[in-house]
Design an enzyme around this catalytic site. Structure first.
Site, mmCIF file in Angstrom:
data_model
loop_
_atom_site.group_PDB
_atom_site.id
_atom_site.type_symbol
_atom_site.label_atom_id
_atom_site.label_comp_id
_atom_site.label_asym_id
_atom_site.label_seq_id
_atom_site.Cartn_x
_atom_site.Cartn_y
_atom_site.Cartn_z
ATOM 1 N N PHE A 242 -4.390 -3.900 8.193
ATOM 2 C CA PHE A 242 -4.483 -4.815 6.447
ATOM 3 C C PHE A 242 -5.431 -5.729 7.310
ATOM 4 C CE2 PHE A 242 -0.750 -3.788 4.152
ATOM 5 C CZ PHE A 242 -1.257 -3.470 3.193
ATOM 6 N N SER A 273 -6.777 4.293 5.786
ATOM 7 C CA SER A 273 -6.935 3.144 5.402
ATOM 8 C C SER A 273 -5.101 2.966 5.175
ATOM 9 C CB SER A 273 -7.196 2.246 5.005
ATOM 10 O OG SER A 273 -7.084 2.462 3.304
ATOM 11 N N ASP A 274 -4.298 1.106 5.408
ATOM 12 C CA ASP A 274 -3.426 0.725 4.635
ATOM 13 C C ASP A 274 -4.050 1.103 3.125
ATOM 14 O OD1 ASP A 274 -0.674 -0.441 4.188
ATOM 15 O OD2 ASP A 274 -0.561 -1.237 5.338
ATOM 16 N N TRP A 275 -3.084 0.020 3.019
ATOM 17 C CA TRP A 275 -2.936 0.010 0.702
ATOM 18 C C TRP A 275 -4.521 -0.689 0.469
ATOM 19 C CZ3 TRP A 275 0.291 2.458 -3.144
ATOM 20 C CH2 TRP A 275 0.056 1.990 -4.779
#
Ligand code: BGC
Length: 739
Positions: A242, A273-275
């Site tokens: 992030f 990717s992250d959220w």
């Protein structure tokens, strides 16, 4: 081109997959390609809200390649059928899920697992977690989390393996092996995802998602080793982080994702990717709009977009504007398809959606036993003055009071964490957890003790009156077991704190109960190192139980009654005070190290020693171990030679016990300052009373190397110290020279 023997075994299969990927790619439209790079949330959310409208319509149109965090089994069948039967090319979905400490059978939190220092046990529980997840339709876990951290304020230390890159590397590899097995296409394995790449654990002030700024040297030595180890162990996927690292949001960090991960390490898997992070690059102020964000994130080296929608909205424009090439998109799609082929999804899209296997696999009784064993093995005995523990028929106590908010809690995901999504998020069956009152009480009663349970409130405003039941129980007992700590729901992502004190008034509870004047055993249910100076001083026995999972009460009974002799060792330093954070064992010496508190012109505090409450690697046993002096097979080691370091460890007590023998080094003559200790090996051994064993470690120049001015790992000739002991502080030492 995407063949990777490390990842998926057989060469012939690899070539076959390459061919099938190319054939499929040739048929895909640009929209379908972008669809394969797009991941949508399912029925639970672990991030900022995202529209879930028309999930099925999106799948049908080929706009979604993966769904994450979906629990409903039957719906997954519907989704997969929609993808396979109703989308133009019939490309199956891949289902991602956070399988963090078990899926349906909940194990101790990952940090607790690391405290076992038992890689075979860790691999085993991940194998079980994978079998359950795969039987429930998941084929990809967002684990292992290998973020090293020095900061217990950060809630996610519970997901990692602690503060040390060497231990973290071994744990990361074990988890990857456990999840993936030898063959990803087997229906009881899932693809691993090593996360969060990179340096997320060094957020300033321990504040979730906060900025990280660190030197390349620290990044290489402290942060990256567990990532590299997991990559080399064959982790099928990686997740970018992030936060911003040195000003660059990690999801657009080409240095990390392309130069290091794919370049230097030659890793060929898929990056997700992250959220929502692609969209957050705009919030960071590092991208102007979706097109800019899409171009930057793809170019950095990401493949799949988790929940931001940025690729869907911006990738085509980025291509039209010449910001990215068709080949870049194709390569990302290749990696996604490759994974789907490797998982066997094209051969049988319903491979992970077999109702019969689901029924046969979930929550098998032997999984519970593995959870119980792991929980007992992970507990760390910090203090046992006067040998209060274990409780046996010979103990000088007859009446025991089990008190505290965690004596018998059935809410807040207690004894677990937020990361037990397989159970559901808000609604879950709390009766699956065996509490201390449910198992410890009968176990003690069976041994002849009289046991009472006094639950108390959990609130900082509780007064003496609120604690009067506990005090009364203490007065009537001969021994108190105080179950204190953190709520399960307070452990995990976005659970940073500023205070490490025993939360919600529990120190007051301990003080009030101490008026009963009875010896107390403090059992701490925690997801991070906490600070409890009063208890450290006044409570004779302290057991760190972590958040132990489903078998909490049974595992606790095993340890407190001595059926299991504690062998856990701290994977993170326990500070005396939160003001000492970051405090970690492998720090530099400074030019003015303090040897005694109050010493002027030395590196310390006016009001507190610099030493921790309990150091990294620490943990007591019900027996004792003696270490012989260190023997080296030579005093001078050539650059290409191997040094053998050995000690004899003897069980000097009267019980069988396990000891984690730890090897540390210190470089005394490098070109730069080197840490006062660095873990370079460990072995967990089991010894009968009176028995001794020689433990041998081998050191090569690789173990002695550091990231130098020339941006290379290299060992400098010169003097080194080597230490061996049962924790990072109490060690035997010897010296040798590298030539
Ligand atoms: C977390 C990841 C997790 C993802 C999907 C994010 O908020 O940072 O670790 O895998 O959500 O649930």
């Amino acid at each position: 081109m995407f063949s990777c023997t490390l990842l998926f075994g057989q060469k012939t299969t690899v070539r076959d997959i390459d061919r099938r990927v190319e054939e499929l790619l040739a048929k895909m439209t640009l929209d379908e390609k972008i669809g394969q790079l797009t991941q949508s949330p399912g029925d639970i959310s672990t991030g900022t809200d995202v529209s879930k409208d028309n999930l099925l319509a999106g799948i049908r149109q080929g706009r979604i390649g993966s769904v994450l965090s979906h629990t409903n089994f039957d719906n997954k069948i519907v989704m997969q059928r929609t993808a396979v039967k109703e989308s133009r090319l019939g490309i199956p979905l891949i289902f991602g899920f956070d399988v963090i400490h078990g899926y349906k059978t909940i194990f101790p939190i990952p940090l607790a697992q690391a405290a076992t220092w038992d890689m075979a046990a860790i691999e085993n529980v991940e194998r079980i977690a994978a079998a359950e997840a795969a039987a429930d339709g998941q084929n990809w876990t967002f684990s292992p989390m290998v973020d090293v951290s020095h900061d217990p304020r950060w809630g996610r230390v519970m997901e990692g393996a602690g503060e040390d890159p060497y231990l973290g590397s071994r744990v990361g590899e074990a988890r990857v092996r456990g999840f993936q097995g030898n063959d990803l296409s087997q229906p009881n394995t899932v693809a691993a995802c090593t996360k969060h790449f990179a340096a997320y654990g060094f957020a300033e002030a321990g504040r979730e998602y906060n900025t990280v700024d660190m030197s390349e040297q620290r990044l290489r030595e402290m942060v990256l080793p567990p990532f590299e180890a997991s990559a080399r162990a064959g982790s099928a996927t990686f997740m970018s982080a992030f936060q911003a690292l040195n000003g660059v949001p990690a999801s657009m960090d080409r240095h990390l994702l392309t130069d290091i991960l794919r370049g230097e390490w030659g890793w060929q898997g898929m990056v997700v990717s992250d959220w929502g992070t692609f969209g957050e690059t705009i919030v960071h102020g590092a991208a102007t709009d979706d097109t800019d964000a899409a171009a930057k994130c793809l170019s950095a080296g990401n493949d799949m977009d988790m929940c931001s929608g940025v690729y869907e909205r911006g990738l085509k424009n980025a291509l039209d504007q010449g910001r990215i090439t068709q080949k870049q998109i194709d390569d990302a799609v290749r990696r996604v398809l490759w994974l789907k082929f490797a998982l066997g999804l094209f051969d049988d899209p319903y491979r992970y959606l077999d109702k019969k296997r689901r029924t046969e696999t979930l929550e098998r009784p032997e999984y519970r036993q593995a959870s119980r064993d792991m929980a007992a093995e992970s507990m760390v005995l910090l203090k046992n003055d006067g040998g209060v523990l274990p409780l046996t028929p010979q103990s000088p106590f007859k009446k025991i009071a089990i008190i505290g908010p965690y004596a018998n809690s059935q809410g807040n995901k207690d004894y677990m964490s937020f990361w037990t999504l397989g159970l559901g998020v808000r609604e879950y069956d709390s009766t699956k957890v065996v509490t201390p009152a449910q198992a410890l009480k009968p176990a003690l009663e069976e041994m002849g003790f009289q046991v009472t349970v006094a639950e108390v409130c959990l609130d900082a405003t509780c007064t003496e009156k609120d604690y009067s039941v506990a005090l009364q129980a203490a007065r009537e007992a001969d021994l108190v077991i105080a179950c204190v700590g953190e709520r399960g729901i307070d452990c995990g992502e976005c659970r940073s704190v500023t205070s490490l004190d025993l939360p919600r008034g529990q120190e007051t509870l301990l003080k009030v109960v101490s008026r009963g004047n009875k010896p107390t055993v403090m059992v701490l249910f925690n997801s991070r190192p906490l600070v409890f100076p009063w208890a450290a001083e006044n409570v004779p026995a302290i057991l760190v139980a972590w958040q132990p999972g489903f078998e909490t009460g049974n595992a606790l009974a095993d340890v407190l009654t001595g059926r299991v002799n504690p062998s856990g060792k701290l994977p993170l330093t326990f500070p005396r005070h939160q003001g000492q954070v970051p405090i970690y064992y492998n720090h530099l010496n400074t030019g003015r190290p303090q040897t005694q508190m109050g010493q002027m012109w030395s590196s310390g505090y006016l009001d507190m020693p610099t030493t921790p409450a309990w150091p990294f690697g620490f943990g007591l046993s019900y027996t004792t171990f003696r270490y012989s002096d260190i023997r080296l097979n030579k005093k001078t080691m050539g650059m290409e030679e191997t040094l053998e370091v050995s000690v004899v460890v003897t069980n000097t007590g009267s019980r069988v016990g396990e000891e984690v023998v730890q090897l540390y080094i210190r470089d005394l003559s490098a070109d730069i300052s080197r840490p006062v200790k660095e873990l370079k090996g460990f072995e967990k051994i089991r010894l009968e009373p009176g028995a001794g064993r020689e433990v041998r470690f081998l050191l090569t120049k690789k173990d002695l190397a550091y990231w130098n001015h020339e941006a290379k790992f290299k060992a400098d000739p010169g003097k080194f110290k080597v230490f061996v002991g049962g924790n990072s502080q109490d060690v035997k030492e010897a010296e040798f020279e590298l030539r």
